[in-house]
Design a protein around this motif. Structure first.
Motif, PDB file in Angstrom:
ATOM      1  N   ASN A  26       2.525  -6.066  -8.684  1.00 11.93           N
ATOM      2  CA  ASN A  26       1.483  -5.371  -8.293  1.00 11.93           C
ATOM      3  C   ASN A  26       1.141  -5.592  -6.854  1.00 11.93           C
ATOM      4  N   LYS A  27       2.323  -6.137  -6.158  1.00  8.66           N
ATOM      5  CA  LYS A  27       2.250  -6.150  -4.514  1.00  8.66           C
ATOM      6  C   LYS A  27       3.051  -5.107  -4.057  1.00  8.66           C
ATOM      7  N   LEU A  28       2.574  -4.372  -2.964  1.00  6.09           N
ATOM      8  CA  LEU A  28       3.099  -3.158  -2.360  1.00  6.09           C
ATOM      9  C   LEU A  28       3.575  -3.787  -0.901  1.00  6.09           C
ATOM     10  N   PHE A  29       4.860  -3.400  -0.221  1.00  6.56           N
ATOM     11  CA  PHE A  29       5.105  -3.366   1.059  1.00  6.56           C
ATOM     12  C   PHE A  29       4.723  -2.080   1.645  1.00  6.56           C
ATOM     13  N   VAL A  30       4.104  -2.184   3.020  1.00  7.44           N
ATOM     14  CA  VAL A  30       3.608  -1.014   3.414  1.00  7.44           C
ATOM     15  C   VAL A  30       4.299  -1.092   4.990  1.00  7.44           C
ATOM     16  N   GLY A  31       5.290  -0.262   5.319  1.00  5.92           N
ATOM     17  CA  GLY A  31       5.856  -0.294   6.397  1.00  5.92           C
ATOM     18  C   GLY A  31       5.614   1.040   7.431  1.00  5.92           C
ATOM     19  N   ASN A  32       6.081   0.719   8.549  1.00  6.82           N
ATOM     20  CA  ASN A  32       5.644   1.975   9.520  1.00  6.82           C
ATOM     21  C   ASN A  32       4.321   2.206   9.928  1.00  6.82           C
ATOM     22  N   LEU A  33       3.462   1.189   9.846  1.00  3.48           N
ATOM     23  CA  LEU A  33       2.150   1.102   9.973  1.00  3.48           C
ATOM     24  C   LEU A  33       2.059   1.230  11.481  1.00  3.48           C
ATOM     25  N   ALA A  34       0.631   1.956  11.577  1.00  2.00           N
ATOM     26  CA  ALA A  34       0.306   2.125  13.042  1.00  2.00           C
ATOM     27  C   ALA A  34      -0.091   0.700  13.673  1.00  2.00           C
ATOM     28  N   PHE A  35       0.110   0.290  14.910  1.00  2.00           N
ATOM     29  CA  PHE A  35      -0.366  -0.887  15.273  1.00  2.00           C
ATOM     30  C   PHE A  35      -1.697  -1.054  15.435  1.00  2.00           C
ATOM     31  N   ALA A  36      -2.507   0.048  15.673  1.00  2.00           N
ATOM     32  CA  ALA A  36      -4.049  -0.051  15.598  1.00  2.00           C
ATOM     33  C   ALA A  36      -4.736   0.179  14.309  1.00  2.00           C
ATOM     34  N   ALA A  37      -3.853  -0.034  13.308  1.00  2.00           N
ATOM     35  CA  ALA A  37      -4.448   0.218  11.894  1.00  2.00           C
ATOM     36  C   ALA A  37      -5.075  -1.295  11.421  1.00  2.00           C
ATOM     37  N   THR A  38      -6.225  -1.107  10.704  1.00  2.00           N
ATOM     38  CA  THR A  38      -6.953  -2.407  10.406  1.00  2.00           C
ATOM     39  C   THR A  38      -6.801  -2.532   8.815  1.00  2.00           C
ATOM     40  N   GLU A  39      -7.239  -3.825   8.350  1.00  2.00           N
ATOM     41  CA  GLU A  39      -7.144  -3.889   6.641  1.00  2.00           C
ATOM     42  C   GLU A  39      -8.177  -3.140   6.208  1.00  2.00           C
ATOM     43  N   GLN A  40      -9.084  -2.790   6.782  1.00  6.33           N
ATOM     44  CA  GLN A  40      -9.899  -1.899   6.256  1.00  6.33           C
ATOM     45  C   GLN A  40      -9.429  -0.391   6.089  1.00  6.33           C
ATOM     46  N   ASP A  41      -8.737   0.264   7.138  1.00  7.56           N
ATOM     47  CA  ASP A  41      -7.959   1.348   6.816  1.00  7.56           C
ATOM     48  C   ASP A  41      -7.018   1.337   5.685  1.00  7.56           C
ATOM     49  N   LEU A  42      -6.270   0.239   5.377  1.00  3.97           N
ATOM     50  CA  LEU A  42      -5.456  -0.025   4.048  1.00  3.97           C
ATOM     51  C   LEU A  42      -6.207  -0.085   2.764  1.00  3.97           C
ATOM     52  N   GLU A  43      -7.494  -0.738   2.776  1.00  2.29           N
ATOM     53  CA  GLU A  43      -8.191  -0.728   1.757  1.00  2.29           C
ATOM     54  C   GLU A  43      -8.870   0.905   1.464  1.00  2.29           C
ATOM     55  N   GLU A  44      -9.243   1.669   2.583  1.00  2.00           N
ATOM     56  CA  GLU A  44      -9.655   2.929   2.192  1.00  2.00           C
ATOM     57  C   GLU A  44      -8.442   3.862   1.687  1.00  2.00           C
ATOM     58  N   ALA A  45      -7.338   3.524   2.112  1.00  9.31           N
ATOM     59  CA  ALA A  45      -6.229   4.437   1.666  1.00  9.31           C
ATOM     60  C   ALA A  45      -5.791   4.173   0.091  1.00  9.31           C
ATOM     61  N   PHE A  46      -5.591   2.946   0.060  1.00 12.17           N
ATOM     62  CA  PHE A  46      -5.102   2.227  -1.324  1.00 12.17           C
ATOM     63  C   PHE A  46      -6.098   2.257  -2.336  1.00 12.17           C
TER      64      PHE A  46
ATOM     65  N   GLU B 180      -6.845  -6.758  -4.774  1.00 12.77           N
ATOM     66  CA  GLU B 180      -7.014  -8.029  -4.309  1.00 12.77           C
ATOM     67  C   GLU B 180      -6.998  -8.492  -2.693  1.00 12.77           C
ATOM     68  N   GLU B 181      -6.034  -8.040  -2.218  1.00 16.08           N
ATOM     69  CA  GLU B 181      -5.760  -8.430  -0.970  1.00 16.08           C
ATOM     70  C   GLU B 181      -5.026  -7.001  -0.130  1.00 16.08           C
ATOM     71  N   ALA B 182      -5.421  -7.193   0.976  1.00 16.02           N
ATOM     72  CA  ALA B 182      -4.607  -6.119   1.983  1.00 16.02           C
ATOM     73  C   ALA B 182      -4.446  -6.887   3.257  1.00 16.02           C
ATOM     74  N   LYS B 183      -3.255  -7.260   3.642  1.00 21.14           N
ATOM     75  CA  LYS B 183      -3.007  -8.126   4.746  1.00 21.14           C
ATOM     76  C   LYS B 183      -1.993  -7.600   5.747  1.00 21.14           C
ATOM     77  N   ILE B 184      -2.323  -7.327   6.831  1.00 21.32           N
ATOM     78  CA  ILE B 184      -1.506  -7.035   7.958  1.00 21.32           C
ATOM     79  C   ILE B 184      -0.735  -8.111   8.639  1.00 21.32           C
TER      80      ILE B 184
ATOM     81  N   SER C 281      -4.659  -5.795  -8.523  1.00 24.64           N
ATOM     82  CA  SER C 281      -5.106  -6.242  -9.589  1.00 24.64           C
ATOM     83  C   SER C 281      -4.215  -6.127 -10.847  1.00 24.64           C
ATOM     84  N   SER C 282      -3.870  -4.949 -10.744  1.00 25.31           N
ATOM     85  CA  SER C 282      -2.691  -4.642 -11.737  1.00 25.31           C
ATOM     86  C   SER C 282      -1.611  -3.730 -11.398  1.00 25.31           C
ATOM     87  N   ALA C 283      -0.422  -4.115 -12.049  1.00 29.04           N
ATOM     88  CA  ALA C 283       0.850  -3.261 -11.859  1.00 29.04           C
ATOM     89  C   ALA C 283       0.863  -2.072 -11.729  1.00 29.04           C
TER      90      ALA C 283
END
Length: 103
Positions: free
Chosen positions: A3-23, A30-34, A52-54
């Protein structure tokens, strides 16, 4: 771990809020951690998103290659990386290149 994903090639200006909106469209997050550089505190260009789920994580793999915060991201299932037990030191066995001892 499924249930945990690796996100690569992320813009250096990206925020955890950006990840939460996209995903967030794929399920409960449960968690978005840059991941940040320890010395500078700046983004290292990758993150982890835990659902929270696979099933939600599997569905979110559809974001691979999509644009988030201005860059085409890479998304994959996160895998456990073996720990390096030497404390991060990268030392040889001693001696110099000529085979002599160092004092």
């Amino acid at each position: 771990m499924a249930n945990k994903l690796f996100v690569g090639n992320l813009a250096f200006a990206a925020t955890e809020q950006d990840l939460e909106e996209a995903f967030g469209a794929f399920g409960e997050i449960e968690e978005a951690k840059i991941i940040l550089d320890r010395e500078t505190g700046r983004s290292r260009g990758f993150a982890f998103v835990t659902f929270s789920s696979a099933d939600a994580a599997e569905a979110a793999l559809a974001l691979d290659g999509q644009d988030v915060a201005g860059r085409s991201i890479r998304v994959s299932i996160a895998t456990e990386r073996p720990r390096n037990n030497n404390g991060g030191a990268r030392r040889g066995f001693g001696g110099n290149r000529e085979g002599g001892r160092r004092f």
